[in-house]
Design an enzyme around this catalytic site. Structure first.
Site, short mmCIF file in Angstrom:
data_model
loop_
_atom_site.label_atom_id
_atom_site.label_comp_id
_atom_site.label_asym_id
_atom_site.label_seq_id
_atom_site.Cartn_x
_atom_site.Cartn_y
_atom_site.Cartn_z
CG ASN A 69 -1.70 1.31 1.34
OD1 ASN A 69 -2.67 1.50 0.61
ND2 ASN A 69 -1.30 2.21 2.22
CD GLU A 70 -1.28 5.84 0.39
OE1 GLU A 70 -0.57 6.35 1.28
OE2 GLU A 70 -2.43 6.22 0.14
CG ASN A 130 -4.69 4.17 -1.85
OD1 ASN A 130 -5.45 3.35 -2.34
ND2 ASN A 130 -3.80 3.84 -0.94
CE1 TYR A 137 -4.20 14.62 3.89
CE2 TYR A 137 -4.65 12.71 2.54
CZ TYR A 137 -4.52 13.28 3.78
OH TYR A 137 -4.69 12.53 4.91
CD1 TRP A 157 -8.30 6.82 5.00
CD2 TRP A 157 -8.23 4.64 4.53
NE1 TRP A 157 -7.39 6.25 5.84
CE2 TRP A 157 -7.34 4.91 5.58
CE3 TRP A 157 -8.36 3.33 4.07
CZ2 TRP A 157 -6.57 3.90 6.18
CZ3 TRP A 157 -7.60 2.34 4.66
CH2 TRP A 157 -6.72 2.63 5.70
CE LYS A 164 -7.95 11.43 4.68
NZ LYS A 164 -6.93 11.62 5.73
#
Length: 754
Positions: free
Chosen positions: A381-382, A436, A442, A516, A537
């Site tokens: 993930n990321e 994502n 952001y 999320w 979130k």
């Protein structure tokens, strides 16, 4: 026969020389892991005394630890027997040879930072402790294997054929030997049995070849002519398979599991299909902790989480960012939830962490292989936050190949950081992937999510793509009649998700989408909006007590349960003379009553808006015209001054109600300012230098320092360049009226635009 007993009571817990008696599950970070201050990351010790159980005819005694974060060591009577790296999976320890009449078990658990066990940097708290159940398992000398990566030695692989039948393969791994292994399958139309055999060609094995030394592999296949399919929420039917190990005519060991017969595939144009029918995966993500408890959840808490997820109408869950409790995977099977399973290979690649990613992936697959709900094994993930190296790529290739070798019935997957370039080799490596995306929170605007997917699908029409994360933070007390990105209000969160649901509905090629997050969760690195230590979130608050308005817009789109919901009930004190009353519902006709009198009626879908004059205290009631029993009611009042509790800083109330002239429209002369775009500032050498210094400081402050050394791609920089600096500061948590912003504004004010 096998005996399994809970072993959770009467532990002495020691932390920094202080002891107390505890019962498992237990974490030592239930309090400090949910604050913005540094939480304790170190080694603690659990000890327990117990009498030797009675063991007959060579029986073996295993300790089963289902969650010890992050690394742990097990000793019995002063002798170390095992160690384990990875805080989210099960492992077994054979205690037999070290047993005495009276025994002392010691389990050292350590969540200290290190350079080889994942995760080490991520936007959630790494709770320490024995936070899941511990058990004692007694097995005969010859038994289904317990030593291979925490598994139970019995695996079921169902495959639905084109003629509608199901071919079900069984694989059993035995420590010792057996005269016979038989499997009895029970379904809704009776039972069937099959006897397993030792195959001549052992290429289709879940175990590594070297692990088969001393382990016997048995296999066999059963045909179910008209299988009752596991069909998601509609019909999550499960078969039961009991594997019996027989010796000298007696059943000496037995392992039971449930499984589901289903098939699925991904179409790059039409999305996800389950059992031949389109089945768009509309899901949420879930972390395993909650307020005041940390990650030491009870079964009742897992059940409550599942019921809340079902109540919003979701049909899929992304179980992030690690292996979850077996009980929750069982709930996914039983309720018909399609699940994404992943390991905590997250955020930052560690050159010394490869072996840990391999062992955690093997544990994830071996321990969860039989779950009907799971459709994929996610690699990372990321992981590209600080760039893509050759070592990182090789690590991913190894995991991807291993997934395909161990489990040919599922796909590999990845969740990509929104800053990862779409032509990166990481994007095309797994079978399926998601991005994502946090445009509208952001960086960028909500509409940039639409543009991203439109461009991706145009350039990669044959690539299966999903939306694996998206969201916006909101602290539930913060409210605004004019919500905007970065204000942390419940109001903006609702508007954001309204847009995202509409965007998703127009793109059927998205195989799955995951909010999320379903619940707020602890992130000790965060200190935002006056409520530190959390990621905000979640559609539901950390304590599970309050559903945010955004929860109900999902219910309006996804749920068949009739309902009506008035938004903004926490925005009770209203400064405006005409206020927007917004209603979410999955019904088609809504009537609004003000102080008992009909104000208006609307036909529509999902969202209904009314402009209502206010001049005192009012009772507002929304009613479904077709089902008058469906209603919701709230009280609001007109006030002369805005309620300071609705703003992030109660000492600096933004006078949005006075409709001030936009600062970007004010005359600023020939000098740079906070209202200049990033591109305008970068075009001037002195401005670019000042900006570079500011960006470096901001990157180090993002989510507890995760932004440090982040490499921002050209496409992202182009988007950032269009933003006024003032917006970027707000998103970076810099107060526009604070000293830091004032100093920056003063410095910019001395730099000519040309």
């Amino acid at each position: 026969m096998r005996k399994i007993n809970l072993f959770n009571d009467n532990y002495i817990f020691e932390k920094e020389g202080v002891t107390e008696k505890v019962t498992l599950p237990h974490t030592w970070n239930a309090a400090d892991g949910q604050s913005a201050s540094d939480y304790y990351r170190g080694e603690c010790i659990y000890t327990k005394k117990f009498a030797k159980p009675e063991l007959k005819d060579g029986e073996q005694l295993y300790l089963e630890i289902t969650g010890a974060n992050s690394s742990s060591k097990v000793s019995l009577n002063g002798k170390e027997l095992a160690s384990h790296d990875g805080g989210y999976s099960t492992y077994h320890v054979n205690l037999t040879d070290g047993l005495m009449d009276e025994n002392e078990l010691e389990i050292k658990v350590d969540n200290s930072p290190n350079d080889h066990v994942y995760p080490q940097k991520a936007d959630f708290t790494f709770y320490g402790g024995l936070y899941r159940d511990v058990r004692l398992i007694t097995v005969p000398k010859n038994h289904f294997d317990l030593d291979y990566y925490g598994g139970k030695g019995f695996y079921v692989t169902p495959e639905v054929k084109e003629d509608g039948s199901a071919e079900v393969r069984f694989d059993a791994y035995v420590c010792g030997d057996a005269d016979e292994i038989s499997v009895l399958v029970n379904g809704d139309s009776g039972s069937q049995s099959v006897t397993l055999y030792i195959p001549e060609d052992d290429t289709q094995t879940i175990y590594d070849e070297d692990a088969l030394c001393g382990i016997r592999h048995y296999t066999g296949t059963l045909i179910i002519d008209n299988p009752h399919l596991w069909n998601g929420l509609k019909d999550p039917f499960l078969y039961t398979a009991a594997a019996e190990l027989k010796k000298n005519g007696d059943i000496i060991d037995e392992v039971t599991t449930k499984f589901g017969c289903r098939n699925y595939y991904f179409d790059p144009e039409k999305g996800f299909f389950l059992n031949g029918e389109s089945y768009p995966l509309r899901g949420v993500s879930r972390h395993q902790d909650r307020m005041g408890v940390g990650n030491a959840l009870t079964k009742e808490m897992h059940e409550e989480d599942m019921e809340l997820i079902l109540s919003v109408g979701a049909n899929s869950i992304r179980l992030a960012h690690y292996q979850h409790d077996q009980y929750f995977y069982d709930l996914c099977d039983e309720k018909g939830i399609v699940a994404w399973a992943e390991i905590p290979y997250i955020t930052v690649h560690m050159d010394g962490g490869r072996e840990n990613t391999i062992s955690q992936m093997k544990e994830l697959i071996v321990q969860n292989y039989n779950h009907a709900s799971i459709i994929c094994w996610a690699i990372s993930n990321e992981i590209s936050l600080q760039g893509v190296t050759e070592d990182l790529l090789e690590n991913h290739r190894i995991l991807n190949d291993m997934i395909h070798r161990m489990d040919q019935s599922r796909v590999s997957a990845m969740a990509n950081l929104f800053m990862l370039e779409t032509d990166s080799p990481l994007v095309s490596l797994p079978d399926i992937r998601g991005y994502n995306l946090y445009y509208g929170w952001y960086v960028g605007e909500m509409e940039d999510n639409d543009a991203f997917f439109d461009q991706f699908h145009k350039e990669h029409p044959d690539t299966v793509i999903g939306l694996t994360e998206y969201g916006a933070d909101s602290v539930i007390k913060l409210q605004s009649p004019k919500p905007k990105k970065g204000d942390y209000t419940e109001s903006y969160m609702a508007v954001y998700h309204e847009h995202m649901l509409e965007m998703i509905s127009q793109r059927p090629y998205l195989w799955g989408t995951y909010v999320w997050n379903m619940f707020e969760f602890a992130a000790a690195g965060r200190d935002e909006a006056g409520d530190p230590g959390k990621n905000h979130k979640g559609l539901i608050t950390f304590d599970r007590k309050e559903k945010k308005d955004a929860y109900y817009i999902y219910k309006a789109w996804w749920s068949d349960e009739p309902f009506v919901h008035l938004c903004g009930r926490r925005y009770a004190d209203r400064i405006e003379t005409v206020t927007e009353i917004k209603v979410y519902s999955n019904q088609k006709r809504i009537a609004l009553y003000v102080d008992g009198k009909l104000f208006g009626e609307q036909e529509g879908e999902h969202i209904f808006k009314f402009e209502v004059p206010i001049c005192g205290e009012h009772t507002i009631k929304a009613v479904c015209t077709d089902h008058e029993a469906l209603s919701d009611e709230m009280t609001i009042q007109k006030v002369s001054e805005p309620n300071p509790a609705y703003f992030m800083d109660a000492t600096k109330v933004c006078n949005w109600f006075e409709e001030p002239q936009e600062e970007s429209e004010k005359e600023e002369g020939g000098y740079l300012s906070l209202n200049s775009t990033m591109a305008e500032i970068q075009a001037v050498p002195a401005g670019a230098a000042l900006l570079a210094q500011m960006m470096k400081q901001m990157q180090g402050s993002v989510a507890g320092g995760m932004g440090k050394n982040v490499k921002i791609p050209e496409t992202m920089m182009a988007m950032i360049a269009r933003q006024p600096l003032k917006k970027l500061l707000a998103q970076g948590g810099i107060d526009a009226d604070g000293e830091q912003a004032k100093m920056l504004a003063a410095a910019l004010g001395k730099i000519p635009k040309k």
